[in-house]
Design a protein around this motif. Structure first.
Motif, PDB file in Angstrom:
ATOM      1  N   ARG A   1       1.088  -1.586  -0.234  1.00 66.00           N
ATOM      2  CA  ARG A   1      -0.153   0.204  -0.374  1.00 66.00           C
ATOM      3  C   ARG A   1       1.021   0.890  -0.093  1.00 66.00           C
ATOM      4  O   ARG A   1       0.791   2.352  -0.672  1.00 66.00           O
ATOM      5  CB  ARG A   1      -1.032   0.129   0.859  1.00 66.00           C
TER       6      ARG A   1
ATOM      7  N   GLY B   1     -14.255   6.571   1.341  1.00 65.76           N
ATOM      8  CA  GLY B   1     -13.925   5.742   3.138  1.00 65.76           C
ATOM      9  C   GLY B   1     -13.028   5.763   2.407  1.00 65.76           C
ATOM     10  O   GLY B   1     -11.755   6.542   2.377  1.00 65.76           O
ATOM     11  N   ARG B   2     -12.344   3.875   2.665  1.00 63.00           N
ATOM     12  CA  ARG B   2     -11.004   3.686   2.570  1.00 63.00           C
ATOM     13  C   ARG B   2     -10.335   3.335   0.962  1.00 63.00           C
ATOM     14  O   ARG B   2      -9.120   3.112   0.945  1.00 63.00           O
ATOM     15  CB  ARG B   2     -10.712   2.695   3.627  1.00 63.00           C
ATOM     16  N   GLU B   3     -11.687   3.652   0.193  1.00 63.86           N
ATOM     17  CA  GLU B   3     -11.029   3.113  -1.191  1.00 63.86           C
ATOM     18  C   GLU B   3     -10.159   4.616  -2.103  1.00 63.86           C
ATOM     19  O   GLU B   3     -10.487   5.494  -1.795  1.00 63.86           O
ATOM     20  CB  GLU B   3     -12.048   2.621  -2.063  1.00 63.86           C
ATOM     21  N   HIS B   4      -9.135   4.123  -2.171  1.00 60.11           N
ATOM     22  CA  HIS B   4      -9.005   5.354  -3.509  1.00 60.11           C
ATOM     23  C   HIS B   4      -8.964   4.671  -4.944  1.00 60.11           C
ATOM     24  O   HIS B   4      -8.360   3.408  -5.165  1.00 60.11           O
ATOM     25  CB  HIS B   4      -7.368   5.463  -3.443  1.00 60.11           C
TER      26      HIS B   4
ATOM     27  N   VAL C   1     -11.072   9.506  -3.180  1.00 56.98           N
ATOM     28  CA  VAL C   1     -11.201   8.293  -2.391  1.00 56.98           C
ATOM     29  C   VAL C   1     -12.526   8.486  -2.154  1.00 56.98           C
ATOM     30  O   VAL C   1     -13.740   9.789  -1.889  1.00 56.98           O
ATOM     31  CB  VAL C   1     -10.700   9.656  -1.411  1.00 56.98           C
TER      32      VAL C   1
END
Length: 109
Positions: A33, A55-58, A53
């Motif tokens: 990561r 949430g936690r996803e890019h 982005v």
């Protein structure tokens, strides 16, 4: 304007200069990561990808317009060098022909 374009192109070519980043643009790529973040940051800084982005996803999307700018810049120099190299080729062919003619004259005497 020209200085800004040169700066943009410098960032694009710097980003594309790394084989890992070129591969990342081509297909999904497995790496840590932290390494991914570093490479995506460079691509983003060059304007080659747009990151959103959720949430936690890019999510990254290729920005092909930057590649087109780089391709246009390269095309200018391709034309420039092709013209120069074609002229050099013609000059060398003329000199080879002239040298051959001179050598043939020397043999027939």
């Amino acid at each position: 304007m020209v200085a800004h374009q040169a700066d943009v192109l410098s960032r694009v070519f710097r980003a594309l200069g790394d084989p890992t980043r070129r591969e990342m643009l081509r297909a999904p790529f497995r790496m840590s990561r932290a390494a991914t973040g570093k490479h995506v940051g460079v691509l983003e800084d060059a304007g080659l990808v747009k990151r959103t982005v959720r949430g936690r996803e890019h999510h990254c999307q290729l920005q092909a317009s930057r590649l087109l700018q780089a391709q246009r810049w390269l095309a200018q120099y391709e034309r420039f060098w092709n013209e120069r190299l074609d002229a050099l080729d013609s000059l060398l062919a003329q000199r080879r022909k002239a040298r051959s003619a001179t050598e043939n004259e020397g043999r027939t005497r």
